[in-house]
Design a protein around this motif. Sequence first.
Motif, PDB file in Angstrom:
ATOM      1  N   HIS A 132       0.799  -1.221   0.000  1.00  0.00           N
ATOM      2  CA  HIS A 132       0.000   0.000   0.000  1.00  0.00           C
ATOM      3  C   HIS A 132       0.838   1.281   0.000  1.00  0.00           C
ATOM      4  O   HIS A 132       0.288   2.361   0.128  1.00  0.00           O
ATOM      5  CB  HIS A 132      -0.922   0.029   1.227  1.00  0.00           C
ATOM      6  CG  HIS A 132      -1.995  -1.021   1.168  1.00  0.00           C
ATOM      7  ND1 HIS A 132      -3.199  -0.827   0.542  1.00  0.00           N
ATOM      8  CD2 HIS A 132      -2.021  -2.291   1.646  1.00  0.00           C
ATOM      9  CE1 HIS A 132      -3.940  -1.923   0.655  1.00  0.00           C
ATOM     10  NE2 HIS A 132      -3.250  -2.819   1.305  1.00  0.00           N
ATOM     11  N   SER A 134       4.317   3.367  -1.749  1.00  0.00           N
ATOM     12  CA  SER A 134       5.472   3.525  -2.629  1.00  0.00           C
ATOM     13  C   SER A 134       6.191   4.792  -2.221  1.00  0.00           C
ATOM     14  O   SER A 134       5.621   5.886  -2.262  1.00  0.00           O
ATOM     15  CB  SER A 134       5.030   3.636  -4.098  1.00  0.00           C
ATOM     16  OG  SER A 134       4.404   2.448  -4.513  1.00  0.00           O
ATOM     17  N   ASN A 240      -2.061   0.501  -5.994  1.00  0.00           N
ATOM     18  CA  ASN A 240      -0.615   0.674  -5.997  1.00  0.00           C
ATOM     19  C   ASN A 240      -0.025   0.409  -7.385  1.00  0.00           C
ATOM     20  O   ASN A 240       0.462  -0.671  -7.669  1.00  0.00           O
ATOM     21  CB  ASN A 240       0.027  -0.267  -4.969  1.00  0.00           C
ATOM     22  CG  ASN A 240       1.500   0.025  -4.767  1.00  0.00           C
ATOM     23  OD1 ASN A 240       2.039   0.964  -5.330  1.00  0.00           O
ATOM     24  ND2 ASN A 240       2.156  -0.777  -3.956  1.00  0.00           N
ATOM     25  N   SER A 255      -1.611   3.815  -1.384  1.00  0.00           N
ATOM     26  CA  SER A 255      -2.752   3.266  -2.112  1.00  0.00           C
ATOM     27  C   SER A 255      -3.761   2.651  -1.148  1.00  0.00           C
ATOM     28  O   SER A 255      -3.395   2.126  -0.092  1.00  0.00           O
ATOM     29  CB  SER A 255      -2.292   2.212  -3.123  1.00  0.00           C
ATOM     30  OG  SER A 255      -1.747   1.092  -2.471  1.00  0.00           O
TER      31      SER A 255
END
Length: 296
Positions: A132, A134, A240, A255
């Motif tokens: 979830h 980055s 994601n 995300s």
Amino acid sequence: KPFDGLELLKAVEIRIRKHKQLKSILGNAPQNIEEVSDYEVPKVYASFYPIWDFAQRIGGERIDLELIIPAGADPHHFEISARGLADMENADLILLNGLEFEPWENDLRSIAQENVISLGEYARPLPFGDDHHSHGHDHDHNHDHDHDHDHDHDHDHDHDHDHDHDHDHGLMDPHVWLDPNRAIDMSSALLDALISIAPSNEDYYRANFEELKNELMELDRKYSALKDIENKKPIVVSHNSYGYISDTYGVEFYSISGMSAENEPSLRVLSDIIELVREKNIEVIFFEELANEKVA
């Protein structure tokens, strides 16, 4: 029957008139017959829109291009029919993203192995990070992209990569096309593949590729300005798919639905996202068209 000179003259006049009409028709035509025979038009399939767009930009009118996954369908979950597979059996080239983005890739390779190329494998794929999250690294990706096509990877259309790679594609992030630099890598591999099946079109394909490459390089320059922005807010998205943007340009993404836009997040994830939005004063959450409506 007595010789009738007048009748003979009329017959000759009719034949001359018909000849002139035929010559006029052929003369006024855009010489399509000659033009069609001047170059090859291979049959090409592209799995989903970004790859279709790259192929259309490079191949132009000198490929017969079809889209496999229709507009509005989720590429992650699209199932190709037996009829669809049969239609592609005689294709000259089938362009996929690869990296397990198309769940039916193996079925397709079983009927058209030599004609299938997975472009994502030429774009330096990275492993998925947190499901979830980055996080950008602000490292420099100033590729010079001197694509003179004396590449180490040889597109002689045998496509010798047998897909027994050291890494597991199921763990690789397939969203490579979102990074302009990697999109150039994919387009370069696509160019080589087209040249291998229609070498008489090489100059035409190369000219189109250069135009596309320049546009992608300009997009990269615009994205690179993100690196200079201090105290950037995180961006909250529906799923994601922005790991390459994060990695290349130093932007942090969170995300809601993880790897697939259709997944429903856990209560823990929703709680964390709500806390993040409040803490960072985030006013906008970006949802894709195919995102789960319940989550929205």
